[in-house]
Motif scaffolding. Sequence first.
Motif, short mmCIF file in Angstrom:
data_model
loop_
_atom_site.label_atom_id
_atom_site.label_comp_id
_atom_site.label_asym_id
_atom_site.label_seq_id
_atom_site.Cartn_x
_atom_site.Cartn_y
_atom_site.Cartn_z
N GLY A 157 0.74 -1.25 0.00
CA GLY A 157 0.00 0.00 0.00
C GLY A 157 0.77 1.31 0.00
O GLY A 157 0.17 2.37 0.07
N THR A 193 -0.42 -1.41 -5.87
CA THR A 193 -1.39 -0.74 -4.99
C THR A 193 -0.85 0.67 -4.76
O THR A 193 -1.36 1.65 -5.29
CB THR A 193 -1.59 -1.51 -3.68
OG1 THR A 193 -2.00 -2.84 -3.99
CG2 THR A 193 -2.65 -0.84 -2.83
N GLU A 206 -0.07 4.69 -10.22
CA GLU A 206 -1.34 4.42 -9.51
C GLU A 206 -2.53 4.55 -10.45
O GLU A 206 -3.47 3.77 -10.41
CB GLU A 206 -1.47 5.36 -8.30
CG GLU A 206 -0.56 4.92 -7.16
CD GLU A 206 -0.22 6.02 -6.17
OE1 GLU A 206 -0.81 7.12 -6.26
OE2 GLU A 206 0.65 5.79 -5.30
N ASP A 238 -2.32 1.54 -12.86
CA ASP A 238 -2.07 0.26 -12.20
C ASP A 238 -0.91 -0.50 -12.84
O ASP A 238 -1.04 -1.64 -13.28
CB ASP A 238 -3.35 -0.60 -12.20
CG ASP A 238 -3.23 -1.83 -11.32
OD1 ASP A 238 -2.25 -1.93 -10.56
OD2 ASP A 238 -4.11 -2.71 -11.41
N TYR A 242 -4.22 -2.63 3.58
CA TYR A 242 -4.02 -3.88 2.86
C TYR A 242 -5.34 -4.66 2.70
O TYR A 242 -6.13 -4.76 3.63
CB TYR A 242 -3.01 -4.77 3.59
CG TYR A 242 -2.73 -6.04 2.81
CD1 TYR A 242 -2.04 -5.97 1.60
CD2 TYR A 242 -3.17 -7.28 3.25
CE1 TYR A 242 -1.80 -7.11 0.85
CE2 TYR A 242 -2.93 -8.43 2.52
CZ TYR A 242 -2.24 -8.34 1.32
OH TYR A 242 -2.01 -9.46 0.58
#
Lengths: 195, 607
Positions: B68, B96, B150, B153, B184
């Motif tokens: 994360g 992530t 981000e 992805d 998470y």
Amino acid sequence: MNDKKVKAILLVGVGGQGTILASKILSEGFVSAGYDVKMSEIHGMSQRGGSVSTQIRFGAAVHSPIIGEGEAGVIVAFEKMEALRWLEYLRPGGRIIVNDYEIPSVPILMGAAKYPAGILEELTAKADALVIDAAGIAEGLGNAKAMNIVLLGAAVRAMEGEGLGEIDWKAIMQKNIKPAFLELNLKAFEAGFNA
Amino acid sequence: MTEKLLLTGNEAIALGAWEAGLVFASAYPGTPSTEILENLAQYDDVYAEWAPNEKVAVEAAAGASMAGVRSLATMKHVGLNVAADPLFTFSYTGVTGGAVIVTADDPGMHSSQNEQDNRYYALSAKLLMLEPADSEEAKDYTKLAFELSERFDTPVLLRLTTRICHSKGLVTRGERTTVPAVPYRKNIEKFVMTPANAKVRRVDMAGRYAAELAYANGEAAQIGINTVIPAAEQNGDGKKTGVVSAGVAYQYARDVFGDTASYLKLGLTYPMPIDMVREFAATVDTLYVIEELEPYMETQLKAAGIACIGKSLIPEIGELNSDIVRRSVFGTEPERVRSALSSVPRPPSLCAGCPHRGFFYGLSKRKNVIITGDIGCYTLGSAPPLSAIDSCLCMGGSISMGHGAAKAVGAAGSAEKVVAVIGDSTFFHSGVTSLMNIAYNGSAVVTVIMDNRITAMTGQQQNPGTGFTLMGDEAPLVDIPALCASLGIKKEHIRVINPLVLDEVNSALDEALARDEPGVIITRWPCVLKQYSKADASEFGGYETVCVIDAEKCTTCRLCTKTGCPAIVSGEDSVKITGASCTGCAVCEQVCPFDAITRISRSAGTE
């Protein structure tokens, strides 16, 4: 800073001679005068006896970070053979400041090659050369290590011929040099400037 | 906050990553990328570490991203080969927290074994790629890379070259944005790349590509990442010249083509914004592609049917500069001063006092040995007069090549023995599995681990054998002899020696070369440039003496110069030792057959 043309200065020497600090002070000086500045250092393996070069280009807007052949208005050579190695980068009519100082390279140390003779004569014949005994001057001031700042002083004097504008070199040195060594280095700068 | 700093590209990337809210960074040192992590370690709120190798660094960054947070892994071009395995599948899983992989290529091989063009990794692993052209862009693109990672992805490849990494330019300093960690959440379909899941992700990647391509042609242009710079002046002949370029090559192109050409400067080069290029090409009469190394962009333009001139003029071998571009395109030479004299090369050499010298001197006297070498300072042992390395292929290659060579020698029935030479950090990087192979598959290779207590060639980085981390914390040390024993090397065949004591070197070599089984010699002495830790100081002591030559006893046989020590000056009719460079390692003293070399106290010798 009304001149749009990019100016260039090249500092060459051997690892450990203090070219990096001299280049740092020079570039910070150019930044303080409002120039766009790019500086490129090649010091791969310099700690192992290799050549070191710092290239600084400055002007209104600078693109390439590296100097072309025949482009440097000023070359400062901390070592004689390095002056010879980089001579092709001097702009015809430009000034080369050369420290009267020899550092033999490994093939010379091993006796496989000879240090070239007549470098100073060749430089004087081919270019506007200023030969300085920077080590001697620095030693006279009390510390041979200030040799790099002697050469910096000479470089600044030569760059003024290129039209630099007002730069407070003293203030920039103050920022980059430890207080204990400042006085010595200011004297070294002065001595180089007037050499 | 508009403070302007004069930063190298590497410093700018560290600043950009910090401003972007980076949390985790990992790397293995490698020129020209090393200083990125060294700089990051200076910032608060960022954790940065040296990994044993690049594969570990990328995997750790993938893990941090999955957990994360924003993560970064940096490496030199050949390091990405080591990390290629996780890289390709990381492209499938996506992220992530944003993940950025920095590859620092080395055109011209300033300090590398090849000049591979890593832009092809973006093409084949399908990774968004950004190529900054100066320090300011290096910072800006680093921040953008995290956002794009981000948004789409995907891990993002930030591709640099030596000149971007090591040149300084003005950079505007900004503030750090704190990016909260994404809590998470278990997501097996996304992160467990079994064939069933990977097949789904593979199809998702095609959709991602389409979205990225639209971004490259559209939004990237609006925010100036891919940008057209129109000609400021007309060409004399009325013809319009256009240049497509990226990275530092763009800077050379600007200097050479000047104000009469227009430019399409690309910052995002995977996916290639082909529509944008096509549109630009339609506005000019002649289109040049100026790129360093391979025809990465040119090939894609030509495949799309866009006529352009590239590698038919511009060399694909070596580094470019403005002079080369000018000469290649216009055939013009700059005016310059020519000298009638030529200078002698100044090749790098093992330092005065380098602990490798004593070992290589002993090894160089052995006949009938194949010496497989590795990547590090000790590769300089291949240079004359020592000439004690026969191969250098890749990190860790010495031990595995040695194994193959030993098997070949055995099959051919020839007499050579094999010695594999590797440094401590390189052994940790990728030599351990090779030594395991030697033990497992039984070859009588003498593996020499030159443990100089630091990662030396890249400029003194800590490693798992030094006892400290990148951030200066104490760490456990790898016990190299115990590690070798656990791999299956017999304990009695593992010997630790001082490489500066020639008797130790020679007896260790005699013993190991006489054996028909695997053996390990560990040469334990610190790099002469190392800043000693307390443990070093108590184990190895200081440099308190220098060597001097007694001119009366010296016969100028010059045997001492065969050690290749740069402190020894071979003059016309005398040999001298430079007190200022000599560390008193005394290898020359042991070599001298006339006892002409002695040690005196440093204070007396350097006056």
